[in-house]
Motif scaffolding. Structure first.
Motif, PDB file in Angstrom:
ATOM      1  N   LEU A 126       0.811  -1.180  -0.001  1.00 50.80           N
ATOM      2  CA  LEU A 126       0.128   0.030   0.141  1.00 50.80           C
ATOM      3  C   LEU A 126       0.693   1.249   0.106  1.00 50.80           C
ATOM      4  CD1 LEU A 126      -2.673  -1.135   2.598  1.00 50.80           C
ATOM      5  CD2 LEU A 126      -2.796  -0.647   0.186  1.00 50.80           C
ATOM      6  N   LEU A 127       1.938   1.194   0.687  1.00 53.16           N
ATOM      7  CA  LEU A 127       2.926   2.301   0.783  1.00 53.16           C
ATOM      8  C   LEU A 127       3.431   2.447  -0.734  1.00 53.16           C
ATOM      9  CD1 LEU A 127       4.831   1.815   4.092  1.00 53.16           C
ATOM     10  CD2 LEU A 127       3.496   3.838   3.526  1.00 53.16           C
ATOM     11  N   GLY A 128       3.911   1.583  -1.463  1.00 55.10           N
ATOM     12  CA  GLY A 128       4.298   1.300  -2.568  1.00 55.10           C
ATOM     13  C   GLY A 128       3.389   1.968  -3.677  1.00 55.10           C
ATOM     14  N   LEU A 129       2.108   1.670  -3.490  1.00 55.36           N
ATOM     15  CA  LEU A 129       0.946   2.225  -4.668  1.00 55.36           C
ATOM     16  C   LEU A 129       0.885   3.706  -4.357  1.00 55.36           C
ATOM     17  CD1 LEU A 129      -1.774  -0.702  -4.235  1.00 55.36           C
ATOM     18  CD2 LEU A 129      -0.180  -0.121  -6.114  1.00 55.36           C
ATOM     19  N   ASN A 130       0.783   4.188  -3.123  1.00 57.32           N
ATOM     20  CA  ASN A 130       0.675   5.285  -2.955  1.00 57.32           C
ATOM     21  C   ASN A 130       1.605   6.409  -3.329  1.00 57.32           C
ATOM     22  OD1 ASN A 130      -1.908   6.359  -1.069  1.00 57.32           O
ATOM     23  ND2 ASN A 130      -1.401   4.388  -0.554  1.00 57.32           N
ATOM     24  N   ALA A 131       3.128   5.841  -3.124  1.00 61.03           N
ATOM     25  CA  ALA A 131       4.250   6.373  -3.672  1.00 61.03           C
ATOM     26  C   ALA A 131       4.381   6.495  -5.138  1.00 61.03           C
ATOM     27  CB  ALA A 131       5.255   6.028  -3.035  1.00 61.03           C
ATOM     28  N   ALA A 132       3.884   5.442  -5.703  1.00 55.44           N
ATOM     29  CA  ALA A 132       4.162   5.271  -7.430  1.00 55.44           C
ATOM     30  C   ALA A 132       2.941   6.198  -7.785  1.00 55.44           C
ATOM     31  CB  ALA A 132       3.773   3.689  -7.460  1.00 55.44           C
ATOM     32  N   VAL A 133       1.871   6.350  -7.269  1.00 62.05           N
ATOM     33  CA  VAL A 133       0.879   7.182  -7.998  1.00 62.05           C
ATOM     34  C   VAL A 133       1.451   8.740  -7.865  1.00 62.05           C
ATOM     35  CG1 VAL A 133      -1.570   7.939  -7.681  1.00 62.05           C
ATOM     36  CG2 VAL A 133      -0.899   5.583  -7.755  1.00 62.05           C
ATOM     37  N   PHE A 134       1.919   9.132  -6.564  1.00 62.28           N
ATOM     38  CA  PHE A 134       2.333  10.507  -6.212  1.00 62.28           C
ATOM     39  C   PHE A 134       3.454  10.553  -7.152  1.00 62.28           C
ATOM     40  CE2 PHE A 134       4.862  13.637  -3.778  1.00 62.28           C
ATOM     41  CZ  PHE A 134       3.973  14.585  -3.703  1.00 62.28           C
ATOM     42  N   VAL A 135       4.294   9.871  -7.482  1.00 64.07           N
ATOM     43  CA  VAL A 135       5.601   9.947  -8.511  1.00 64.07           C
ATOM     44  C   VAL A 135       4.661  10.051  -9.949  1.00 64.07           C
ATOM     45  CG1 VAL A 135       7.440   8.974  -9.683  1.00 64.07           C
ATOM     46  CG2 VAL A 135       7.124   9.021  -7.174  1.00 64.07           C
TER      47      VAL A 135
END
Length: 305
Positions: A94-103
């Motif tokens: 979930l942390l990775g998904l949020n970070a990926a979308v933000f990037v």
């Protein structure tokens, strides 16, 4: 109180200010729950559901010695989920998904890029020539989900992800991966639904805050279930709710909606009777989905009408 014959001794410094002993594997975590076999105190991360009460990981690995089948003695979490080797995996994903979308948003031009406009939560938007139904009101229900993974500012995503990293692992360990995933997504959807219902017609919203508040509500439910001291989580909840209503430009509807759904789903998961636990969990999630769909349907009828 005397030690159970043959049981390991507790750490001498494992008793907190509230009088509760610390988990034998994590002495800094006070616990009112003990292993039914060796009587050592255990925290939610170490609890393994047994036929009666909970056991510690060491006793589970040692086997029950009662002739039960491997299926019957398989390690289980507090809520009946499978005990995983990495009890932070879903939290990390979930942390990775949020970070990926933000990037991805930054790479396409930041908050003013077309990506947030296509994925945030939006009801009825204003067109200079006419009112035009867009977003959820036009049937784009996916926005209820995608808005959960969008963040407008670095401070916004940093606060949400720090909260996820703090609240996620203990819940994931206590519920299991599948149930924790359901809790997170339903909390976020609940926050989106209430925001869609109560926010202004042309007001977009985004962020994982609804899901985070759901995890906060679930943490309170879990701590109450384990007879932990409720004061720290209640103080944290009060501070976050105060910040929600006093700080401008915060979608309080998403916070409250996520909190309600998260607490309700967690209650169904940790209080389900052992003999029909799976059925109760499925029913709890189904009721939450139906309630969210009903709220969205009512609001869409209001906008279309």
């Amino acid at each position: 109180m005397d030690q159970v014959p043959g049981s390991p001794q507790e750490p001498q410094d494992a008793r907190g200010d509230d009088g509760l002993p610390g988990c034998y594997r994590h002495p800094d975590r006070p616990s009112g729950i003990r292993c039914t076999r060796c009587n050592r105190p255990i925290c939610p991360e170490c609890m393994v559901s047994a036929s009666v009460g909970f056991q510690c990981p060491d006793c589970v690995r040692g086997g029950s010695g009662t002739g039960h089948s491997p299926r019957a003695t398989a390690p289980r979490t507090l809520a009946g989920g499978t005990v995983a080797a990495d009890r932070r995996l879903i939290t990390k994903i979930l942390l990775g998904l949020n970070a990926a979308v933000f990037v991805a948003v930054l790479a396409t031009g930041g908050p003013t890029s077309p990506l947030p406009d296509r994925l945030d939560l939006l009801g009825l938007a204003f067109d200079p020539a006419r009112y035009q139904l867009v977003g959820v009101a036009e049937g784009e229900w996916y926005r209820l989900l995608t808005a959960m993974f969008l963040h407008q500012q670095v401070a916004h995503i940093a606060f949400n992800m720090l909260s996820l990293w703090w609240l996620g692992p203990p819940l994931e360990a206590a519920l299991g991966r599948l149930r924790f995933t359901a809790l997170y997504l339903l909390s976020g959807l609940g926050g989106s639904a209430l925001s869609y219902l109560l926010a202004a017609q042309n007001q977009p919203s985004l962020g994982a805050s609804g899901a985070i508040f759901g995890l906060l509500g679930a943490t309170a439910v879990l701590m109450r279930r384990l007879n932990y001291d409720m004061k720290p989580v209640l103080i944290l909840l009060a501070l976050n709710l105060g910040f929600t209503f006093l700080w401008p430009h915060i979608a309080w509807q998403a916070h409250v909606g996520g909190l309600i759904v998260g607490a309700a789903v967690a209650f169904g998961m940790v209080h389900a009777p052992r003999d029909r636990r799976n059925a109760v969990h499925v029913a709890t999630c189904a009721v939450a989905v139906l309630a969210i769909a009903a709220v969205v349907w009512v609001r869409t009828l209001q906008l279309v009408g």
